[in-house]
Design an enzyme around this catalytic site. Sequence first.
Site, PDB file in Angstrom:
ATOM      1  N   TRP A   1       4.777 -94.156  -6.257  1.00 55.23           N
ATOM      2  CA  TRP A   1       4.441 -93.601  -5.199  1.00 55.23           C
ATOM      3  C   TRP A   1       3.965 -94.120  -3.915  1.00 55.23           C
ATOM      4  O   TRP A   1       2.705 -93.921  -3.643  1.00 55.23           O
ATOM      5  CB  TRP A   1       3.436 -92.405  -5.519  1.00 55.23           C
TER       6      TRP A   1
ATOM      7  N   TYR B   1       8.796 -86.385  -4.822  1.00 55.03           N
ATOM      8  CA  TYR B   1       8.412 -87.197  -5.837  1.00 55.03           C
ATOM      9  C   TYR B   1       8.803 -88.538  -5.336  1.00 55.03           C
ATOM     10  O   TYR B   1       9.741 -89.066  -4.735  1.00 55.03           O
ATOM     11  CB  TYR B   1       9.649 -86.821  -7.084  1.00 55.03           C
TER      12      TYR B   1
ATOM     13  N   HIS C   1       7.779 -74.921  -4.073  1.00 52.05           N
ATOM     14  CA  HIS C   1       6.931 -75.802  -5.143  1.00 52.05           C
ATOM     15  C   HIS C   1       5.782 -75.160  -5.645  1.00 52.05           C
ATOM     16  O   HIS C   1       5.247 -75.189  -6.662  1.00 52.05           O
ATOM     17  CB  HIS C   1       6.649 -76.870  -4.557  1.00 52.05           C
ATOM     18  N   ARG C   2       4.889 -74.602  -4.647  1.00 50.95           N
ATOM     19  CA  ARG C   2       3.561 -73.962  -4.954  1.00 50.95           C
ATOM     20  C   ARG C   2       3.237 -72.851  -3.971  1.00 50.95           C
ATOM     21  O   ARG C   2       3.815 -72.809  -2.989  1.00 50.95           O
ATOM     22  CB  ARG C   2       2.657 -74.979  -4.616  1.00 50.95           C
TER      23      ARG C   2
ATOM     24  N   LEU D   1       6.707 -82.095 -22.672  1.00 49.98           N
ATOM     25  CA  LEU D   1       6.363 -83.192 -23.368  1.00 49.98           C
ATOM     26  C   LEU D   1       4.934 -83.473 -23.808  1.00 49.98           C
ATOM     27  O   LEU D   1       4.692 -84.346 -24.552  1.00 49.98           O
ATOM     28  CB  LEU D   1       7.427 -84.329 -23.272  1.00 49.98           C
TER      29      LEU D   1
ATOM     30  N   THR E   1      10.328 -87.714 -19.344  1.00 52.14           N
ATOM     31  CA  THR E   1      10.352 -89.150 -19.589  1.00 52.14           C
ATOM     32  C   THR E   1      11.777 -89.749 -18.862  1.00 52.14           C
ATOM     33  O   THR E   1      12.659 -89.066 -18.752  1.00 52.14           O
ATOM     34  CB  THR E   1      10.697 -89.398 -21.107  1.00 52.14           C
TER      35      THR E   1
ATOM     36  N   ARG F   1      13.559 -92.045 -25.505  1.00 54.92           N
ATOM     37  CA  ARG F   1      12.742 -90.982 -25.237  1.00 54.92           C
ATOM     38  C   ARG F   1      13.841 -89.849 -25.025  1.00 54.92           C
ATOM     39  O   ARG F   1      13.547 -88.513 -25.607  1.00 54.92           O
ATOM     40  CB  ARG F   1      11.487 -91.245 -24.801  1.00 54.92           C
TER      41      ARG F   1
HETATM   42  N1  LIG Z   1       6.856 -77.913 -10.506  1.00 59.97           N
HETATM   43  C1  LIG Z   1       5.608 -78.790 -10.657  1.00 59.97           C
HETATM   44  O1  LIG Z   1       4.645 -78.292 -10.205  1.00 59.97           O
HETATM   45  C2  LIG Z   1       5.859 -79.567 -11.400  1.00 59.97           C
HETATM   46  C3  LIG Z   1       4.607 -80.636 -11.857  1.00 59.97           C
HETATM   47  C4  LIG Z   1       4.875 -81.760 -12.432  1.00 59.97           C
HETATM   48  C5  LIG Z   1       6.193 -82.114 -12.821  1.00 59.97           C
HETATM   49  N2  LIG Z   1       7.227 -81.221 -12.708  1.00 59.97           N
HETATM   50  C6  LIG Z   1       8.482 -81.560 -13.190  1.00 59.97           C
HETATM   51  O2  LIG Z   1       8.563 -81.607 -14.654  1.00 59.97           O
HETATM   52  C7  LIG Z   1       9.029 -83.094 -15.142  1.00 59.97           C
HETATM   53  C8  LIG Z   1       8.139 -83.047 -16.375  1.00 59.97           C
HETATM   54  O3  LIG Z   1       6.711 -82.996 -16.086  1.00 59.97           O
HETATM   55  P1  LIG Z   1       5.811 -84.297 -16.519  1.00 59.97           P
HETATM   56  O4  LIG Z   1       6.413 -85.604 -16.079  1.00 59.97           O
HETATM   57  O5  LIG Z   1       4.607 -84.084 -15.819  1.00 59.97           O
HETATM   58  O6  LIG Z   1       5.551 -84.151 -17.878  1.00 59.97           O
HETATM   59  P2  LIG Z   1       6.098 -84.563 -19.502  1.00 59.97           P
HETATM   60  O7  LIG Z   1       7.567 -84.471 -19.420  1.00 59.97           O
HETATM   61  O8  LIG Z   1       5.363 -83.942 -20.326  1.00 59.97           O
HETATM   62  O9  LIG Z   1       5.612 -86.092 -19.578  1.00 59.97           O
HETATM   63  C9  LIG Z   1       6.369 -87.255 -19.028  1.00 59.97           C
HETATM   64  C10 LIG Z   1       5.466 -88.363 -19.023  1.00 59.97           C
HETATM   65  O10 LIG Z   1       4.923 -88.723 -20.235  1.00 59.97           O
HETATM   66  C11 LIG Z   1       5.395 -89.937 -20.532  1.00 59.97           C
HETATM   67  N3  LIG Z   1       5.703 -90.152 -22.156  1.00 59.97           N
HETATM   68  C12 LIG Z   1       6.178 -89.225 -22.693  1.00 59.97           C
HETATM   69  N4  LIG Z   1       6.409 -89.524 -23.952  1.00 59.97           N
HETATM   70  C13 LIG Z   1       5.609 -90.631 -24.162  1.00 59.97           C
HETATM   71  C14 LIG Z   1       5.564 -91.570 -25.124  1.00 59.97           C
HETATM   72  N5  LIG Z   1       5.901 -91.307 -26.450  1.00 59.97           N
HETATM   73  N6  LIG Z   1       5.040 -92.816 -24.832  1.00 59.97           N
HETATM   74  C15 LIG Z   1       4.439 -92.868 -23.587  1.00 59.97           C
HETATM   75  N7  LIG Z   1       4.585 -92.305 -22.650  1.00 59.97           N
HETATM   76  C16 LIG Z   1       5.400 -91.098 -23.073  1.00 59.97           C
HETATM   77  C17 LIG Z   1       6.664 -90.481 -19.824  1.00 59.97           C
HETATM   78  O11 LIG Z   1       6.672 -91.906 -19.716  1.00 59.97           O
HETATM   79  P3  LIG Z   1       8.143 -92.610 -19.626  1.00 59.97           P
HETATM   80  O12 LIG Z   1       8.957 -92.092 -18.602  1.00 59.97           O
HETATM   81  O13 LIG Z   1       7.578 -93.966 -19.836  1.00 59.97           O
HETATM   82  O14 LIG Z   1       8.660 -92.016 -21.268  1.00 59.97           O
HETATM   83  C18 LIG Z   1       6.491 -89.479 -18.395  1.00 59.97           C
HETATM   84  O15 LIG Z   1       5.333 -90.412 -17.566  1.00 59.97           O
HETATM   85  C19 LIG Z   1       8.754 -83.864 -13.848  1.00 59.97           C
HETATM   86  O16 LIG Z   1       9.609 -84.906 -14.042  1.00 59.97           O
HETATM   87  C20 LIG Z   1       9.189 -82.929 -12.888  1.00 59.97           C
HETATM   88  O17 LIG Z   1      10.608 -82.791 -12.607  1.00 59.97           O
HETATM   89  C21 LIG Z   1       7.083 -80.345 -11.776  1.00 59.97           C
END
Ligand SMILES: NC(=O)c1ccc[n+]([C@@H]2O[C@H](COP(=O)([O-])OP(=O)(O)OC[C@H]3O[C@@H](n4cnc5c(N)ncnc54)[C@H](OP(=O)(O)O)[C@@H]3O)[C@@H](O)[C@H]2O)c1
Length: 338
Positions: A40, A74, A145-146, A247, A303, A308
């Site tokens: 970022w 993003y 978004h919010r 996740l 991820t 993964r």
């Molecule tokens: N609408 C909203 O306000 C909002 C807010 C946040 C996110 N989002 C969207 O939702 C998506 C998913 O959300 P999120 O990224 O917050 O949550 P997530 O899917 O729960 O977590 C993904 C993160 O966890 C890491 N991770 C997962 N499994 C892992 C493991 N076994 N070991 C190490 N690291 C691990 C990933 O790294 P690696 O890439 O290295 O696996 C990544 O940084 C985002 O990409 C975005 O598109 C929306």
Amino acid sequence: MILPNRQVPVAPGSSGIAINDSLPQASRLVFGCMGLGGGWNAQEISGQDISRAQAAVEAALEIGITLFDHADIYTLGKAEQCFGALFRQQPGLRERMLLQSKCGIRFADAQGPKRYDLSAAHIIGSVEASLRRLNTDYLDLLLLHRPDPLMQADEVAEAWSRLKSSGKARHLGVSNMHAGHMRSLSHALGGEPLVVNQLEMSLRKLDWLDSGTCFNDSQGLAVGTDWAGTLDHCQQHKVQIQAWGSLAKGWFSGALPVGAAPAERQTAALVQELADLHQVARESVVLAWLMKHPAGIQPVIGTSDPVRIRACAAAAKVHLSREAWYRLYVTARGGDLP
Ligand SMILES: NC(=O)c1ccc[n+]([C@@H]2O[C@H](COP(=O)([O-])OP(=O)(O)OC[C@H]3O[C@@H](n4cnc5c(N)ncnc54)[C@H](OP(=O)(O)O)[C@@H]3O)[C@@H](O)[C@H]2O)c1
């Protein structure tokens, strides 16, 4: 190598989710693009950032994902730029996927602090900038978004009407909004449906369940009330619920932080036990738990690691028993239900 060109197929296993009325090609899992594009920061995207995005997209397409989730913010626009670069390299790729992006968050700048902006000018300007970065003519879905406390629903409706009639975006949804926000927007939009609400839901964020199960009990006092009715509203009005953070940041699939609480350690152990039982990766169990909810939740996986991503492939095939589902819920919340 990106897979050969073809049109977005009707996704396997996609029946039963509300979004299919509007977008029958939408897969049950959504690929979240927040981790793409490097950091970022103001550094330009590199060849390595594009290659990483390509590997992630290939893995996602390979496991049947057709819907990709972006936002204008993003990695400060760079996640969208990576997709733009991929579409330039392989023009047929755009037609093989559905693109969703979001607008409405503005970071601190010379004009003011971090803030939300659902003014017509900001919505339209943001979508046009996303389209330029993505190197595409249209978004399949635009999410607000919010909630912006200064939002005027009629102004949003006007902006949406202009975007839709110009073909720049095809469907409208929201994120992080409760039923009241959605009712107000739906009223202003007339007959135009809100097709998605993207909310944070996972085994490490349980208020969306606790607000219902602990209603009329002292345990419920600690849980916000805005969830009450939001899930029901979405189900009644066929608004697809998408779960961000699905996740659980990998906490229960290999990335439990040092110093995690006992309930978190026990949840990770239970996920492992169920993964062994069903002979799938732990990621698939974590997602299957969300997907068993009758709202037909569409998990957004964040991820970017191809291994993964592929570990999520079996999520729709894992059928957790009612007892296993409750074991996970009660273990993760760290205490018995009322
Ligand atoms: N609408 C909203 O306000 C909002 C807010 C946040 C996110 N989002 C969207 O939702 C998506 C998913 O959300 P999120 O990224 O917050 O949550 P997530 O899917 O729960 O977590 C993904 C993160 O966890 C890491 N991770 C997962 N499994 C892992 C493991 N076994 N070991 C190490 N690291 C691990 C990933 O790294 P690696 O890439 O290295 O696996 C990544 O940084 C985002 O990409 C975005 O598109 C929306």
